[in-house]
Design a protein around this motif. Structure first.
Motif, PDB file in Angstrom:
ATOM      1  N   LYS A 170       0.809  -1.205   0.000  1.00  0.00           N
ATOM      2  CA  LYS A 170       0.000   0.000   0.000  1.00  0.00           C
ATOM      3  C   LYS A 170       0.849   1.265   0.000  1.00  0.00           C
ATOM      4  O   LYS A 170       0.542   2.241  -0.676  1.00  0.00           O
ATOM      5  N   TYR A 171       1.940   1.296   0.779  1.00  0.00           N
ATOM      6  CA  TYR A 171       2.706   2.523   0.987  1.00  0.00           C
ATOM      7  C   TYR A 171       4.121   2.495   0.402  1.00  0.00           C
ATOM      8  O   TYR A 171       4.797   3.505   0.393  1.00  0.00           O
ATOM      9  N   GLY A 172       4.591   1.338  -0.047  1.00  0.00           N
ATOM     10  CA  GLY A 172       5.982   1.252  -0.494  1.00  0.00           C
ATOM     11  C   GLY A 172       6.911   1.309   0.715  1.00  0.00           C
ATOM     12  O   GLY A 172       6.552   0.907   1.819  1.00  0.00           O
ATOM     13  N   LEU A 173       8.106   1.834   0.508  1.00  0.00           N
ATOM     14  CA  LEU A 173       9.083   1.888   1.590  1.00  0.00           C
ATOM     15  C   LEU A 173       8.988   3.159   2.415  1.00  0.00           C
ATOM     16  O   LEU A 173       9.698   3.309   3.396  1.00  0.00           O
ATOM     17  N   GLY A 174       8.114   4.079   2.048  1.00  0.00           N
ATOM     18  CA  GLY A 174       8.116   5.389   2.666  1.00  0.00           C
ATOM     19  C   GLY A 174       7.081   5.630   3.734  1.00  0.00           C
ATOM     20  O   GLY A 174       6.528   6.721   3.803  1.00  0.00           O
ATOM     21  N   ALA A 175       6.786   4.637   4.590  1.00  0.00           N
ATOM     22  CA  ALA A 175       5.796   4.858   5.647  1.00  0.00           C
ATOM     23  C   ALA A 175       6.128   4.004   6.869  1.00  0.00           C
ATOM     24  O   ALA A 175       6.715   2.937   6.751  1.00  0.00           O
ATOM     25  N   THR A 176       5.722   4.505   8.031  1.00  0.00           N
ATOM     26  CA  THR A 176       5.914   3.794   9.292  1.00  0.00           C
ATOM     27  C   THR A 176       4.555   3.644   9.970  1.00  0.00           C
ATOM     28  O   THR A 176       3.783   4.601  10.042  1.00  0.00           O
ATOM     29  N   GLU A 177       4.273   2.438  10.442  1.00  0.00           N
ATOM     30  CA  GLU A 177       3.006   2.166  11.102  1.00  0.00           C
ATOM     31  C   GLU A 177       3.234   2.066  12.607  1.00  0.00           C
ATOM     32  O   GLU A 177       4.140   1.385  13.063  1.00  0.00           O
ATOM     33  N   VAL A 178       2.396   2.760  13.376  1.00  0.00           N
ATOM     34  CA  VAL A 178       2.519   2.817  14.831  1.00  0.00           C
ATOM     35  C   VAL A 178       1.308   2.133  15.449  1.00  0.00           C
ATOM     36  O   VAL A 178       0.173   2.431  15.083  1.00  0.00           O
TER      37      VAL A 178
END
Length: 186
Positions: A170-178
């Motif tokens: 969904k986001y590729g490598l450019g996202a962080t999930e908290v």
């Protein structure tokens, strides 16, 4: 390797196509389909329809017919849909790209931009925590990794959260999930 002659009835292994051999040239065979189309195949892509015993000595006629049937009739799979609660469906997505935060970055240097992005991340994190949201996704982009490193440092200071790279599809490598670790009420 199977030998083909002009006039042999053949069928394609990976397609529902059969016909009569019209040209044999080295390892390529040209066939005329029942619809009148001329198609070219490699020798290893065809089998003779009349004599399936020539395929391979140890393969039975039943196994060959089953293999051809599997190619023609796709196997139906049963899917069970996972039920999710309404609470899990909502995910707060915070895009930290500067273009999404301010109308114009004119007059801002890199330090100002990074400070604004980090303040936004902290404010949104506290908002999500206060409203008992189960998770937040921070979209930071790939870039040189400065924003991601600062975000990781900020998130590391909180005891009640865990974080990881967000869903790659969904986001590729450019996202962080908290994820928030919710304390149970007694």
């Amino acid at each position: 390797m199977m030998k083909f002659s002009i006039g042999d009835r053949v069928a394609a292994l990976d397609e529902d196509i059969s016909g009569v051999v019209t040209v044999v040239k080295n390892d390529q065979i040209e066939i005329e389909t029942s619809d009148g189309f001329l198609m070219t195949y490699f020798v290893n892509e065809l089998i003779k329809e009349n004599n399936t015993n020539e395929l391979v000595g140890f393969i039975s006629r039943e196994k060959v017919s089953n293999a051809i049937k599997e190619k023609v009739e796709p196997i139906k799979r049963n899917f069970t849909k996972e039920k999710k609660s309404k609470k899990d469906e909502f995910v707060l997505e915070v895009d930290l790209h500067i273009e999404k935060l301010v109308p114009s970055k004119r007059g801002m240097n890199n330090y100002d931009i990074l400070n604004l992005q980090m303040e936004t991340a902290k404010r949104q994190l506290e908002f999500a925590q206060k409203n008992r949201m189960p998770r937040v996704v921070f979209i930071h982009g790939v870039g040189e990794g400065v924003l991601k490193a600062e975000l990781d440092f900020l998130l590391g200071r909180y005891d009640n959260i865990t974080f990881q790279d967000a869903n790659y599809q969904k986001y590729g490598l450019g996202a962080t999930e908290v994820y928030f670790i919710q304390k149970k009420m007694l």
